[in-house]
Write a protein that holds these residues in place. Structure first.
Motif, PDB file in Angstrom:
ATOM      1  N   CYS A   1       2.335   5.195   2.892  1.00 54.09           N
ATOM      2  CA  CYS A   1       1.693   4.176   2.072  1.00 54.09           C
ATOM      3  C   CYS A   1       2.163   4.256   0.626  1.00 54.09           C
ATOM      4  O   CYS A   1       2.363   5.346   0.097  1.00 54.09           O
ATOM      5  CB  CYS A   1       0.171   4.374   2.107  1.00 54.09           C
TER       6      CYS A   1
ATOM      7  N   ASN B   1       0.478   2.456  -1.831  1.00 52.29           N
ATOM      8  CA  ASN B   1      -0.585   1.841  -2.644  1.00 52.29           C
ATOM      9  C   ASN B   1      -1.205   2.790  -3.665  1.00 52.29           C
ATOM     10  O   ASN B   1      -1.692   2.349  -4.698  1.00 52.29           O
ATOM     11  CB  ASN B   1      -1.694   1.296  -1.741  1.00 52.29           C
ATOM     12  N   TYR B   2      -1.185   4.058  -3.359  1.00 57.44           N
ATOM     13  CA  TYR B   2      -1.710   5.065  -4.293  1.00 57.44           C
ATOM     14  C   TYR B   2      -3.114   4.738  -4.794  1.00 57.44           C
ATOM     15  O   TYR B   2      -3.370   4.737  -6.008  1.00 57.44           O
ATOM     16  CB  TYR B   2      -0.734   5.286  -5.464  1.00 57.44           C
ATOM     17  N   CYS B   3      -4.021   4.423  -3.862  1.00 55.01           N
ATOM     18  CA  CYS B   3      -5.413   4.291  -4.281  1.00 55.01           C
ATOM     19  C   CYS B   3      -5.782   5.642  -4.890  1.00 55.01           C
ATOM     20  O   CYS B   3      -5.441   6.693  -4.337  1.00 55.01           O
ATOM     21  CB  CYS B   3      -6.308   3.976  -3.087  1.00 55.01           C
TER      22      CYS B   3
ATOM     23  N   TYR C   1      -8.154   7.654  -5.076  1.00 56.12           N
ATOM     24  CA  TYR C   1      -8.944   8.696  -4.386  1.00 56.12           C
ATOM     25  C   TYR C   1      -8.241   9.225  -3.139  1.00 56.12           C
ATOM     26  O   TYR C   1      -8.715  10.175  -2.529  1.00 56.12           O
ATOM     27  CB  TYR C   1     -10.297   8.111  -3.944  1.00 56.12           C
ATOM     28  N   CYS C   2      -7.077   8.653  -2.806  1.00 63.73           N
ATOM     29  CA  CYS C   2      -6.520   8.899  -1.479  1.00 63.73           C
ATOM     30  C   CYS C   2      -5.318   9.845  -1.484  1.00 63.73           C
ATOM     31  O   CYS C   2      -4.434   9.747  -2.318  1.00 63.73           O
ATOM     32  CB  CYS C   2      -6.089   7.570  -0.863  1.00 63.73           C
TER      33      CYS C   2
ATOM     34  N   VAL D   1      -3.278  10.205   1.205  1.00 64.72           N
ATOM     35  CA  VAL D   1      -2.284   9.781   2.204  1.00 64.72           C
ATOM     36  C   VAL D   1      -0.862   9.628   1.646  1.00 64.72           C
ATOM     37  O   VAL D   1       0.086  10.170   2.215  1.00 64.72           O
ATOM     38  CB  VAL D   1      -2.751   8.503   2.940  1.00 64.72           C
ATOM     39  N   PRO D   2      -0.663   8.913   0.523  1.00 62.48           N
ATOM     40  CA  PRO D   2       0.722   8.766   0.040  1.00 62.48           C
ATOM     41  C   PRO D   2       1.405  10.111  -0.251  1.00 62.48           C
ATOM     42  O   PRO D   2       2.622  10.233  -0.133  1.00 62.48           O
ATOM     43  CB  PRO D   2       0.561   7.947  -1.239  1.00 62.48           C
TER      44      PRO D   2
ATOM     45  N   GLN E   1      -1.009   2.889   8.114  1.00 58.71           N
ATOM     46  CA  GLN E   1      -1.993   3.117   7.057  1.00 58.71           C
ATOM     47  C   GLN E   1      -2.233   1.814   6.308  1.00 58.71           C
ATOM     48  O   GLN E   1      -3.278   1.594   5.722  1.00 58.71           O
ATOM     49  CB  GLN E   1      -1.509   4.191   6.077  1.00 58.71           C
ATOM     50  N   ASN E   2      -1.227   0.939   6.380  1.00 58.67           N
ATOM     51  CA  ASN E   2      -1.307  -0.361   5.696  1.00 58.67           C
ATOM     52  C   ASN E   2      -0.634  -1.376   6.606  1.00 58.67           C
ATOM     53  O   ASN E   2       0.336  -2.020   6.248  1.00 58.67           O
ATOM     54  CB  ASN E   2      -0.539  -0.219   4.389  1.00 58.67           C
TER      55      ASN E   2
ATOM     56  N   HIS F   1      -5.104  -3.769   4.635  1.00 54.79           N
ATOM     57  CA  HIS F   1      -5.474  -3.701   3.223  1.00 54.79           C
ATOM     58  C   HIS F   1      -5.793  -5.126   2.779  1.00 54.79           C
ATOM     59  O   HIS F   1      -4.999  -6.041   3.049  1.00 54.79           O
ATOM     60  CB  HIS F   1      -4.324  -3.145   2.385  1.00 54.79           C
TER      61      HIS F   1
ATOM     62  N   ARG G   1      -7.307  -0.433  -6.300  1.00 48.84           N
ATOM     63  CA  ARG G   1      -7.311  -1.159  -5.012  1.00 48.84           C
ATOM     64  C   ARG G   1      -6.587  -2.494  -5.101  1.00 48.84           C
ATOM     65  O   ARG G   1      -6.351  -3.137  -4.075  1.00 48.84           O
ATOM     66  CB  ARG G   1      -8.749  -1.365  -4.529  1.00 48.84           C
TER      67      ARG G   1
END
Ligand code: SF4
Length: 434
Positions: free
Chosen positions: A157, A159-161, A163-164, A166-167, A201-202, A235, A274
Motif C-alpha cells: 500500500c 497510502n501511508y495512513c 496509524y497504519c 502496512v506500508p 490492502q487497497n 479505500h 485518509r
C-alpha cells in the motif's frame, strides 16, 4: 520430508498466503500435521496490525518452548509475515531454541527448501527480511471451505495512513497481471470453487495497464462462471461511480461492500492522512446505496490522537446516517514507526474504552434492525458449515454476505440454495430452504 503445522494470524491476505503455501508444501512432499505437538516445523504467519496481535505470537513461542520441555521434542518454528519485519531478530534472540528461520512478507514459498534442514535440527542463522520483486502465490481453495477462495490481486500500500503499519511491512503497491488472475480463477472454477474474494490492502486501486478495477471485476463476472464474487479491502478515495455501476450490472458480483471510514471528523481524517472528508465519504455511500440489495460494512477507529468528544460525535453521526449492516470497531493502538506514533494528545485508554462502549452496542442494534425487513423474502445462500448450536442447523451466507441459519443435511455444505427468510437470529438471519 518435514511434518509441518501452519498457524495463521491477521488479515485475509495472510490467510490466502497460508492456503497457497500449504498447497505448495504438500505438493513438494511435506506432510501437514493437525496437532502442532506432533509437528517438526511450526510455520507462524504473523500479524502486527495491533500490539495485541504481536503479544499473541510471543505467547505461542512460549507455548512451543513448554511443549519441547514437557515432551522432549525439538519443534522449530519459521516466523514469517508482518511482525517478522520489525521484530524477527528480537524474537530469535528471545527464543533461540524455537525460532529456526525468520522470513518477511515476500517470497514466502521460498522457505520450502529450508524445511528439511530445519526438521533435521540444523539452525539457520539467516534472515530473509529484504524485498525486491513481489511474486503472487497461486491462490488455492480455502482449507476449511474448499468451495471458497481468497484471490490476492494487489499487494502492499502507498497510502501511508498515519496509524497504519502496512506500508512499512508489506511495501509498495504491486498489482498482479490480469491474465494471471484470470488463469488462476479459471483453475479455481475447475476445482469447484463457487465463491471468490479478490484481495488487496487497497483492492479498488488495482491497475494493469489500461485495465482498472471495475474493468477487471466486470471481466471476471462475464467470463469466469463463478456465481459469487466479492472483494476486500476498498479505500473510499478509489470507490467510483463506475465501480458501483459495475456491481449493479453483474448478478454474480455480490451486493456487499466493505468501505472503511474510520472517523467522521474531517480534522481527524486529515490527521490520519485518509485523503477524503466525511462529505466525500457520504457521497460515495450514496452511490453504493443505489446497488440493488446492497449490504454495507466498515471499519471504525476510535481514540486516534487528538480525538475530542466532538470528533467522536461526528463518527457517531456517520454511523446513524449510513446504518451499516456490520462494522469492525477498535481503538487506536500506537504502531512503531508510523507517523501517528509521534503525535501529541494521545487519548487515554479509559476514554477509548468509553467511546467503544457507546459505539459497539449502538452499531449492533442498527445491524439487527436492518435484518427485520428481510423476513418473508427469498434469497440465495452459500451453505458453508453446520452451525455451532446444532448439527441439524446449517450456517451460510446470503448473496449480500449476511450470515444465515437453516435446518438441513450436511450434504448441502458447499452448495448454493434458495432460502425463505423467516426472521433475525443474533447478528444473522434464519430461514427455510425452498
Ligand atoms: S489504506 Fe491506509 S489503513 Fe489501509 S493498508 Fe493502506 S495505509 Fe493501511
Amino acid at each position: 520430508m518435514a511434518r509441518f503445522f501452519i498457524e495463521n494470524y491477521g488479515c485475509q491476505m495472510n490467510a490466502a498466503e497460508a492456503d497457497s503455501l500449504r498447497t505448495l508444501l504438500i505438493a513438494s512432499g511435506h506432510a501437514e500435521e493437525t496437532d502442532p505437538a506432533r509437528a517438526d516445523i511450526v510455520i507462524i504467519n504473523t500479524c502486527s496490525v495491533r500490539k495485541t496481535a504481536e503479544q499473541r505470537i510471543i505467547g505461542r513461542l512460549g507455548f512451543y518452548r513448554g511443549l519441547n520441555q514437557q515432551n522432549g521434542t525439538k519443534i522449530r518454528s519459521v516466523i514469517m509475515g508482518c511482525m517478522s519485519l520489525h521484530s524477527g531478530k528480537e524474537l530469535r534472540a528471545q527464543f533461540p531454541d524455537i525460532v529456526g528461520l525468520v522470513w518477511g512478507t515476500y517470497h514466502k514459498e521460498q522457505i520450502i527448501p529450508y524445511l528439511n534442514r530445519l526438521a533435521s535440527g540444523i539452525t539457520i542463522k539467516e534472515e530473509h527480511l529484504d524485498w525486491d520483486t513481489f511474486d503472487f502465490l497461486e491462490a488455492s481453495p480455502e482449507e476449511q471451505f474448499p468451495f471458497k477462495a481468497f484471490v490476492p490481486i494487489a499487494h502492499g500500500c502507498d497510502n501511508y495512513c498515519s496509524y497504519c503499519i502496512v506500508p512499512y511491512v508489506r511495501g509498495h503497491e504491486v498489482h498482479r497481471p490480469a491474465g494471471e488472475i484470470m488463469d488462476n480463477i479459471a483453475k479455481l472454477a475447475s476445482q469447484g470453487v463457487l465463491d471468490i474474494c479478490l484481495l488487496g490492502q487497497n483492492v479498488n486501486s488495482y491497475r494493469d495497464g489500461n485495465m482498472r478495477f471495475p474493468e477487471l471485476l466486470a471481466k471476471i463476472a462475464a467470463e469466469s462462471g463463478i456465481p459469487r464474487i466479492t472483494f476486500l479491502t476498498s479505500h473510499p478515495k478509489d470507490f467510483s461511480k463506475e465501480l458501483a455501476r459495475t456491481m449493479s450490472e453483474h448478478p454474480s458480483i455480490m451486493p456487499f461492500l466493505h468501505l472503511p471510514f474510520q472517523s467522521g471528523s474531517d480534522r481527524i481524517l486529515a490527521a490520519m492522512n485518509r485523503k477524503y472528508t466525511a462529505a466525500d465519504y457520504m457521497e460515495k455511500i450514496g452511490w453504493a446505496k443505489e446497488i440493488p440489495g446492497i449490504a454495507l460494512s466498515t471499519d471504525i477507529l476510535v481514540g486516534f490522537p487528538g480525538e475530542t468528544d466532538e470528533d467522536f460525535e461526528a463518527t457517531m453521526r456517520i454511523v446513524e446516517e449510513v446504518r451499516f449492516q456490520d462494522a469492525y470497531m477498535y481503538r487506536y493502538s500506537t504502531r512503531p514507526g508510523t507517523a501517528a506514533e509521534k503525535l501529541p494528545d494521545q487519548v487515554p485508554e479509559k476514554v477509548k474504552l468509553e467511546r467503544l462502549a457507546r459505539l459497539i452496542p449502538r452499531q449492533k442494534t442498527i445491524g439487527r434492525e436492518l435484518l427485520t425487513p428481510y423476513t418473508g423474502e427469498i434469497h440465495t445462500a452459500l451453505i458453508e458449515s453446520v452451525s455451532k448450536k446444532s448439527r441439524h442447523i446449517l450456517s451460510g451466507r446470503t448473496h449480500n454476505n449476511i450470515q444465515i441459519f437453516v435446518p438441513g443435511e450436511e450434504t448441502l455444505i458447499g452448495t448454493i440454495v434458495r432460502v425463505m427468510i423467516t426472521g433475525a437470529s443474533g447478528m444473522g438471519m434464519k430461514g427455510e430452504i425452498i
